[in-house]
Motif scaffolding. Structure first.
Motif, mmCIF file in Angstrom:
data_model
loop_
_atom_site.group_PDB
_atom_site.id
_atom_site.type_symbol
_atom_site.label_atom_id
_atom_site.label_comp_id
_atom_site.label_asym_id
_atom_site.label_seq_id
_atom_site.Cartn_x
_atom_site.Cartn_y
_atom_site.Cartn_z
ATOM 1 N N TYR A 173 47.629 39.299 41.609
ATOM 2 C CA TYR A 173 48.540 38.203 41.270
ATOM 3 C C TYR A 173 47.971 37.264 40.203
ATOM 4 C CZ TYR A 173 50.382 39.773 45.758
ATOM 5 O OH TYR A 173 50.860 40.537 46.788
ATOM 6 N N GLN A 174 46.773 37.532 39.724
ATOM 7 C CA GLN A 174 46.140 36.598 38.794
ATOM 8 C C GLN A 174 46.886 36.472 37.467
ATOM 9 O OE1 GLN A 174 43.102 34.621 39.853
ATOM 10 N NE2 GLN A 174 44.517 35.285 41.442
ATOM 11 N N ASP A 175 47.315 37.583 36.911
ATOM 12 C CA ASP A 175 48.061 37.516 35.647
ATOM 13 C C ASP A 175 49.383 36.782 35.843
ATOM 14 O OD1 ASP A 175 46.198 38.827 34.057
ATOM 15 O OD2 ASP A 175 46.957 40.808 34.610
ATOM 16 N N ARG A 176 50.059 37.036 36.951
ATOM 17 C CA ARG A 176 51.344 36.378 37.219
ATOM 18 C C ARG A 176 51.149 34.861 37.334
ATOM 19 N NH1 ARG A 176 56.468 37.701 39.684
ATOM 20 N NH2 ARG A 176 55.927 39.841 39.140
ATOM 21 N N GLU A 177 50.073 34.436 37.996
ATOM 22 C CA GLU A 177 49.850 33.007 38.205
ATOM 23 C C GLU A 177 49.258 32.312 36.983
ATOM 24 O OE1 GLU A 177 47.243 30.036 41.080
ATOM 25 O OE2 GLU A 177 47.924 31.963 41.879
ATOM 26 N N HIS A 178 48.295 32.955 36.328
ATOM 27 C CA HIS A 178 47.533 32.262 35.285
ATOM 28 C C HIS A 178 47.867 32.680 33.855
ATOM 29 C CE1 HIS A 178 45.021 30.446 38.339
ATOM 30 N NE2 HIS A 178 44.811 31.635 38.866
ATOM 31 N N GLY A 179 48.562 33.797 33.683
ATOM 32 C CA GLY A 179 48.924 34.223 32.339
ATOM 33 C C GLY A 179 47.710 34.422 31.455
ATOM 34 N N GLY A 180 47.766 33.857 30.240
ATOM 35 C CA GLY A 180 46.694 34.032 29.270
ATOM 36 C C GLY A 180 45.372 33.428 29.693
ATOM 37 N N ALA A 181 45.382 32.533 30.673
ATOM 38 C CA ALA A 181 44.134 31.922 31.132
ATOM 39 C C ALA A 181 43.205 32.932 31.794
ATOM 40 C CB ALA A 181 44.434 30.778 32.098
ATOM 41 N N VAL A 182 43.746 34.059 32.253
ATOM 42 C CA VAL A 182 42.895 35.076 32.871
ATOM 43 C C VAL A 182 41.874 35.599 31.863
ATOM 44 C CG1 VAL A 182 42.858 37.398 33.883
ATOM 45 C CG2 VAL A 182 44.577 35.750 34.620
ATOM 46 N N GLU A 183 42.293 35.756 30.610
ATOM 47 C CA GLU A 183 41.363 36.224 29.583
ATOM 48 C C GLU A 183 40.251 35.216 29.340
ATOM 49 O OE1 GLU A 183 41.228 39.279 28.298
ATOM 50 O OE2 GLU A 183 42.855 39.670 29.725
ATOM 51 N N VAL A 184 40.566 33.926 29.450
ATOM 52 C CA VAL A 184 39.533 32.895 29.325
ATOM 53 C C VAL A 184 38.548 33.009 30.488
ATOM 54 C CG1 VAL A 184 39.080 30.411 29.216
ATOM 55 C CG2 VAL A 184 41.101 31.354 28.070
ATOM 56 N N MET A 185 39.069 33.227 31.707
ATOM 57 C CA MET A 185 38.203 33.418 32.867
ATOM 58 C C MET A 185 37.287 34.625 32.651
ATOM 59 S SD MET A 185 40.811 32.820 36.055
ATOM 60 C CE MET A 185 42.052 31.530 36.015
ATOM 61 N N LYS A 186 37.835 35.701 32.159
ATOM 62 C CA LYS A 186 37.033 36.906 31.924
ATOM 63 C C LYS A 186 35.945 36.650 30.890
ATOM 64 C CE LYS A 186 40.537 40.325 33.234
ATOM 65 N NZ LYS A 186 41.400 41.443 32.771
ATOM 66 N N SER A 187 36.247 35.788 29.919
ATOM 67 C CA SER A 187 35.241 35.489 28.897
ATOM 68 C C SER A 187 34.061 34.739 29.495
ATOM 69 C CB SER A 187 35.868 34.695 27.743
ATOM 70 O OG SER A 187 36.169 33.366 28.117
ATOM 71 N N PHE A 188 34.310 33.851 30.470
ATOM 72 C CA PHE A 188 33.211 33.185 31.169
ATOM 73 C C PHE A 188 32.367 34.213 31.922
ATOM 74 C CE2 PHE A 188 35.970 29.255 31.123
ATOM 75 C CZ PHE A 188 35.120 28.500 30.338
ATOM 76 N N LYS A 189 33.036 35.128 32.593
ATOM 77 C CA LYS A 189 32.337 36.180 33.333
ATOM 78 C C LYS A 189 31.455 36.998 32.391
ATOM 79 C CE LYS A 189 31.581 39.304 36.661
ATOM 80 N NZ LYS A 189 30.582 39.083 37.727
ATOM 81 N N THR A 190 31.986 37.383 31.253
ATOM 82 C CA THR A 190 31.233 38.184 30.289
ATOM 83 C C THR A 190 30.040 37.417 29.744
ATOM 84 O OG1 THR A 190 33.244 39.384 29.669
ATOM 85 C CG2 THR A 190 31.405 39.469 28.127
ATOM 86 N N LEU A 191 30.229 36.123 29.497
ATOM 87 C CA LEU A 191 29.140 35.294 28.970
ATOM 88 C C LEU A 191 27.993 35.165 29.967
ATOM 89 C CD1 LEU A 191 28.054 33.258 26.827
ATOM 90 C CD2 LEU A 191 29.292 31.484 28.103
ATOM 91 N N LEU A 192 28.334 34.887 31.231
ATOM 92 C CA LEU A 192 27.312 34.597 32.229
ATOM 93 C C LEU A 192 26.793 35.836 32.958
ATOM 94 C CD1 LEU A 192 28.923 31.374 33.753
ATOM 95 C CD2 LEU A 192 26.963 31.504 32.209
ATOM 96 N N ASP A 193 27.572 36.893 32.974
ATOM 97 C CA ASP A 193 27.174 38.123 33.677
ATOM 98 C C ASP A 193 27.619 39.320 32.847
ATOM 99 O OD1 ASP A 193 26.315 39.910 35.631
ATOM 100 O OD2 ASP A 193 28.129 39.698 36.846
ATOM 101 N N PRO A 194 27.018 39.505 31.652
ATOM 102 C CA PRO A 194 27.524 40.503 30.701
ATOM 103 C C PRO A 194 27.518 41.933 31.220
ATOM 104 C CG PRO A 194 25.369 39.647 30.017
ATOM 105 C CD PRO A 194 25.851 38.778 31.137
ATOM 106 N N ARG A 195 26.655 42.239 32.176
ATOM 107 C CA ARG A 195 26.595 43.614 32.691
ATOM 108 C C ARG A 195 27.345 43.749 34.019
ATOM 109 N NH1 ARG A 195 20.355 45.155 32.191
ATOM 110 N NH2 ARG A 195 21.097 47.149 33.031
ATOM 111 N N ASN A 196 28.041 42.711 34.407
ATOM 112 C CA ASN A 196 28.927 42.751 35.583
ATOM 113 C C ASN A 196 28.194 43.208 36.837
ATOM 114 O OD1 ASN A 196 31.359 42.449 36.987
ATOM 115 N ND2 ASN A 196 32.006 44.555 36.573
ATOM 116 N N ARG A 197 27.064 42.530 37.118
ATOM 117 C CA ARG A 197 26.305 42.886 38.308
ATOM 118 C C ARG A 197 26.601 41.988 39.498
ATOM 119 N NH1 ARG A 197 22.485 43.588 34.419
ATOM 120 N NH2 ARG A 197 21.789 41.445 34.697
ATOM 121 N N LEU A 198 27.083 40.769 39.245
ATOM 122 C CA LEU A 198 27.280 39.813 40.326
ATOM 123 C C LEU A 198 28.653 39.979 40.950
ATOM 124 C CD1 LEU A 198 25.635 36.619 38.788
ATOM 125 C CD2 LEU A 198 24.636 38.280 40.367
#
Length: 454
Positions: free
Chosen positions: A422-447
């Protein structure tokens, strides 16, 4: 299973801080949700921040996922290690690092639970008010932005956290705030990490606001002919400006279920539960005003509980409600925890109750109506595909309706596994901003990979 990284991890942490026994792996494969279990390859029990950093360094070298684990009381799969790897349990990190009663603050390690914390500070006339029902760990409550029955006055964890110490995936240690009650300095990193569900960093210390224990507390309850009448009466209380501490809606089906489970004697009707606190004069006055409002709204069975034993009994019944459904032999439960604007609450409560009744499944509607957050719980036979589908459909319809009226798919349980879709339905384009934070802080997606969004 690669032996290399486990051997290295064991050598660094010692055997006492690590386990790959069948029992420990199974215990860390699940939480209180209905999501399927998934076992980690190893469980780490850090005792210091150096232990956390050491485990993350090994995870870095071998590209191993790390999933934080608190008390296991989560309701949407946040602590399930769906990619296996390391489950990191903080039950040995329970220290009160610093307690400053004169500043109304305390700094704790993530493994201490809310009841353990209150036991430490209550004798100083202070308490920590966030109450999700379960004796959850403070770290887990922070990671999911938990709230609970006191949210109408105290809000959620995000409103109570002053500062965090966070260990990032690359081993850097940062502070996200300060000990001051407010700040206009820089980005508000507290709000980024509170509710991030262990996907951006490992929380190693939490500094919290504390509050004085009130002089006088009154609990009360009353009944109404329908869930909508309950919700409308609750709205009237909010509009009156009374600083109520708790205001809970429990529908008749749920009252009946908790009566049977706990041998209580509550009237089996749609009900509101209240708590007032402050000086004796202010609490008594607020309770009297709310009683008048409830009478005007057509309530019945108004009853007050001023004694500590009576109050404890009343709120114990409320907290046992979910367990009353969960312990029906041979059945499973699914539920949701939407939050909507206060003006939409009555209609959404009716919407939820109608869909449960139309399905023919057992279930209830209850929650923290003072802040627009309510829960559904639906009982179904896990071996019956038709009932499983019905339960999923009811939850989905409720979530989509909540988002449609300007609400959210989760008010306090978090996204985890169940609300990702439901994240895209609720947040729209903001989901991509959230993903960018994830990529910045955990680039290899281990956490805690595979949580919050796809």
């Amino acid at each position: 299973m690669s032996i290399d990284w486990i051997t290295e991890l064991t050598a660094i942490l010692t055997k006492e801080k690590l386990s790959n026994s069948d029992g420990d792996r199974f215990r860390h494969s699940k939480d209180e949700s209905f999501h399927p279990p998934s076992e980690p390859e190893v469980v780490v029990f850090p005792e210091t921040k150096d232990d956390i950093t050491a485990a993350l360094q090994v995870a870095n070298r071998y590209d191993i996922p790390v999933t934080p684990y608190g008390a296991g009381s989560g309701l949407d799969g946040q602590s399930i290690p769906i990619n296996h790897g390391i489950s990191m349990n903080f039950e040995r990190m329970k220290e009160v690092i610093s307690f400053n009663p004169e500043d109304l603050t305390v700094t704790v390690q993530p493994g201490i639970t809310r009841l353990e914390l209150n036991k430490e500070i209550n004798r100083h006339g202070l308490y920590f008010p966030i109450d999700p029902g379960a004796d959850a760990s403070i770290g887990g409550m922070t990671a999911t932005n938990a709230s609970g029955t006191t949210a109408v006055r105290y809000g959620s964890m995000r409103d109570q956290v002053l500062n965090l110490e966070v260990i990032l995936s690359d081993g850097r240690i940062i502070k996200t705030g300060s000990d001051a009650k407010k700040s206009s300095s820089g980005y508000h990193l507290n709000s980024l990490f509170v509710g991030s569900e262990g996907t951006l960093g490992i929380i190693s210390e939490i500094t919290l606001k504390l509050h004085g224990i009130p002089e006088h507390i009154i609990a009360a309850r009353c009944t109404f002919p329908s869930p909508k009448a309950c919700a409308e009466a609750a709205h009237a209380v909010l509009m009156s400006g009374i600083p109520i501490v708790r205001m809970e809606l429990v529908d008749a089906s749920s009252i009946k279920q908790v009566n049977a489970y706990g041998d209580y004697q509550f009237p089996e009707e749609h009900s509101l539960f209240f708590e007032f606190s402050g000086t004796q004069v202010s609490a008594e006055e607020e309770a009297s005003v709310v009683q008048e409002l409830m009478d005007e709204s057509g309530c019945g069975n108004w009853a007050r509980a001023s004694g500590s034993k009576e109050r404890a009994e009343l709120w114990r019944a409320r907290h046992e409600l979910a367990y009353a459904y969960r312990h029906i032999k041979g059945m499973a439960v699914a539920g949701s925890d939407v939050c909507v604007p206060i003006s939409k609450l009555a209609d959404l409560v009716v919407y939820a109750r109608e869909h449960i009744e139309e399905s023919g499944l057992a279930g209830g509607v209850f929650g923290h109506v003072g802040d627009g957050n309510f829960h559904t719980i639906i009982v179904y036979n896990p071996d019956d595909p038709g009932e499983v589908k019905q339960a999923e459909t009811i939850n989905e319809k409720l979530v989509l309706k909540a988002i449609e009226v300007g609400g959210t798919c989760t008010g306090e349980h978090g996204v985890g596994l169940g609300k990702m879709k439901y994240q895209d339905r609720e947040h729209g384009g903001a989901v991509e901003v959230m993903k960018s934070f994830k990529t910045l802080l955990d680039p290899r997606n281990r956490l805690n990979p595979g949580k919050i969004f796809y």
